[in-house]
Motif scaffolding. Structure first.
Motif, PDB file in Angstrom:
ATOM      1  N   PHE A   1       0.828  -1.197   0.000  1.00  0.00           N
ATOM      2  CA  PHE A   1       0.000   0.000   0.000  1.00  0.00           C
ATOM      3  C   PHE A   1       0.868   1.254   0.000  1.00  0.00           C
ATOM      4  O   PHE A   1       1.856   1.338   0.730  1.00  0.00           O
ATOM      5  N   ASP A   2       0.475   2.228  -0.805  1.00  0.00           N
ATOM      6  CA  ASP A   2       1.090   3.547  -0.792  1.00  0.00           C
ATOM      7  C   ASP A   2       0.098   4.479  -0.083  1.00  0.00           C
ATOM      8  O   ASP A   2      -0.816   5.032  -0.692  1.00  0.00           O
ATOM      9  N   LEU A   3       0.273   4.657   1.217  1.00  0.00           N
ATOM     10  CA  LEU A   3      -0.680   5.437   1.999  1.00  0.00           C
ATOM     11  C   LEU A   3      -0.683   6.908   1.607  1.00  0.00           C
ATOM     12  O   LEU A   3      -1.718   7.575   1.686  1.00  0.00           O
TER      13      LEU A   3
ATOM     14  N   TYR B   1     -10.326   1.445   2.372  1.00  0.00           N
ATOM     15  CA  TYR B   1     -10.079   0.042   2.691  1.00  0.00           C
ATOM     16  C   TYR B   1      -8.564  -0.192   2.728  1.00  0.00           C
ATOM     17  O   TYR B   1      -7.880   0.045   1.732  1.00  0.00           O
ATOM     18  N   VAL B   2      -8.070  -0.691   3.850  1.00  0.00           N
ATOM     19  CA  VAL B   2      -6.659  -1.078   3.943  1.00  0.00           C
ATOM     20  C   VAL B   2      -6.593  -2.518   4.435  1.00  0.00           C
ATOM     21  O   VAL B   2      -7.033  -2.830   5.549  1.00  0.00           O
ATOM     22  N   SER B   3      -6.070  -3.389   3.608  1.00  0.00           N
ATOM     23  CA  SER B   3      -5.863  -4.795   3.962  1.00  0.00           C
ATOM     24  C   SER B   3      -4.446  -4.930   4.520  1.00  0.00           C
ATOM     25  O   SER B   3      -3.475  -4.706   3.802  1.00  0.00           O
ATOM     26  N   ASN B   4      -4.336  -5.305   5.796  1.00  0.00           N
ATOM     27  CA  ASN B   4      -3.026  -5.322   6.446  1.00  0.00           C
ATOM     28  C   ASN B   4      -2.888  -6.540   7.366  1.00  0.00           C
ATOM     29  O   ASN B   4      -3.452  -6.556   8.455  1.00  0.00           O
ATOM     30  N   PRO B   5      -2.132  -7.572   6.919  1.00  0.00           N
ATOM     31  CA  PRO B   5      -1.396  -7.694   5.661  1.00  0.00           C
ATOM     32  C   PRO B   5      -2.328  -7.705   4.451  1.00  0.00           C
ATOM     33  O   PRO B   5      -3.496  -8.053   4.563  1.00  0.00           O
TER      34      PRO B   5
ATOM     35  N   VAL C   1       1.831  -2.894   6.291  1.00  0.00           N
ATOM     36  CA  VAL C   1       2.018  -1.481   6.633  1.00  0.00           C
ATOM     37  C   VAL C   1       2.383  -1.433   8.111  1.00  0.00           C
ATOM     38  O   VAL C   1       1.563  -1.798   8.965  1.00  0.00           O
ATOM     39  N   PRO C   2       3.596  -1.014   8.473  1.00  0.00           N
ATOM     40  CA  PRO C   2       3.978  -0.963   9.886  1.00  0.00           C
ATOM     41  C   PRO C   2       3.107   0.012  10.670  1.00  0.00           C
ATOM     42  O   PRO C   2       2.549   0.980  10.121  1.00  0.00           O
TER      43      PRO C   2
END
Length: 375
Positions: A143-145, A160-164, A172-173
């Motif tokens: 991801f490029d936040l 939507y952010v899938s992490n991992p 994304v740390p």
């Protein structure tokens, strides 16, 4: 003959449905082989024995409707995560909750933002609700936040952010995500999809990386909804149970949008019992960490470079038609996931299996890739 399309809104007529990974039964009928499934990120050890006992115990009561509010499960999850039961909404898998979120927050003229090559249900849920999905380019395979923040506008309601991330397995740390939340405007809700949380947290502990501050965000009153599931580390993909944690008022709106009695009594009993089987979960996580390293090293020896994973699968660019690679692997008795539906037509995703399954996969992978080189 009637044309029923006239009754269906355009955003539904043009909706591309979800294409699931190929089932073992279908693959075996096609290949006339006993196949192992390494395509859908399921737990290779199956459900917890405690969960299976709990499911068997409630089968005789299947004539009764389940607890619509899943009170016992919500209470147990609330204690586990240090939140209030009113902040938790269980659904028939976290994918069902994605649909609920989209239908609650979106409508024609509004949009959601995510990354390219992320979870395939995000565009489906968004379009089904009449919204528009904006996908920004990745930074590497993650991801490029910053790009996501730049893509937001006054019509954005969801990120939507899938992490991992599924399917690339990247992370994304936590500190990077902290900074990102500080620039998200007040009219946007962040959906933090942590379906692979257990695997990521285990690997982060080994690698000494700060993975997730998700629960801290909730305690801080941030506009964040965290998704978790029992389909992965707990091995309950077939009974369909996941949940969201978020601000109580927002979750109450999501709860109203659920299908009545959507989480079965069998699923609720299984989830409650699975939470208590730490030994089964630790066996799964330990195997995953060890076997991920094994597969990455062995595939590297064959000239391929899977993306280092934080989940229970590997993403690998093949430099060839991934569907053809998957077909050749199936002919050797191994089912993997070609990723054309994710707009990655030359990549495959491989679920990390047991040591025995991974050995079978590596033998098949070596054979298939050597044949492709000769051709």
């Amino acid at each position: 003959m009637s044309d029923y399309s006239q009754f269906v809104p355009e955003h539904v007529r043009t909706l591309r449905g979800y294409t699931p990974g190929k089932s073992r039964r279908q693959a075996q009928e096609e290949s006339h082989l006993n196949c192992i499934k390494m395509a859908s990120n399921e737990n290779p050890f199956g459900p917890s024995p405690k969960a299976m006992q709990a499911m068997q115990a409630v089968l005789a009561e299947s004539n009764f409707y389940p607890d619509n509010d899943a009170i016992e499960l919500r209470q147990k999850l609330a204690e586990k995560h240090g939140v209030q039961p009113e902040q938790i909404v269980p659904t028939a898998g976290s994918t069902a909750l994605l649909g609920i979120v989209a239908r609650t927050l979106l409508s024609p003229g509004l949009n959601a933002v995510t990354s390219e090559r992320s979870f395939i249900v995000y565009p489906i849920a968004t379009q089904a609700a009449g919204g528009r999905l904006i996908k920004v380019p990745m930074r590497g395979d993650g991801f490029d936040l910053n790009a996501i923040a730049a893509a937001l506008d006054q019509h954005t309601r969801i990120i939507y952010v899938s992490n991992p991330n599924n399917p690339t397995g990247t992370l994304v740390p936590a500190k990077e995500f902290d900074r990102f939340l500080d620039v998200v405007p007040e009219h946007v809700i962040v959906i933090l999809d942590e379906a692979y949380h257990d695997f990521a947290q285990y690997l982060a502990t080994i690698r000494r990386v700060d993975y997730s501050h998700a629960l801290d965000y909730l305690n801080q009153g941030r506009r964040v909804v965290v998704l978790r599931t029992f389909s992965k580390a707990h091995g309950l993909a077939g009974v369909r149970v996941g949940y969201g944690i978020g601000p109580a008022q927002l979750m109450s709106y999501f709860a109203r949008m659920r299908t009545t009695f959507s989480v079965s009594a069998v699923a609720q009993a299984a989830a409650i019992a699975a939470l208590d089987d730490e030994a089964h979960i630790q066996k799964t996580l330990k195997n995953n960490a060890e076997q991920a390293e094994r597969l990455i090293a062995a595939m590297g020896d064959l000239g391929y470079r899977p993306v280092p994973t934080w989940a229970n699968f590997l993403y690998c660019e093949m430099g060839d038609d991934a569907a053809l690679v998957a077909k050749r692997l199936q002919a050797e008795g191994v089912i993997v996931r070609p990723l054309a539906p994710w707009d990655a037509p030359t990549a495959i995703r491989i679920t990390i299996g047991t040591p025995e399954q991974n050995g079978i996969f590596l033998n098949a992978f070596k054979k298939v890739t050597e044949q492709a080189t000769v051709r």
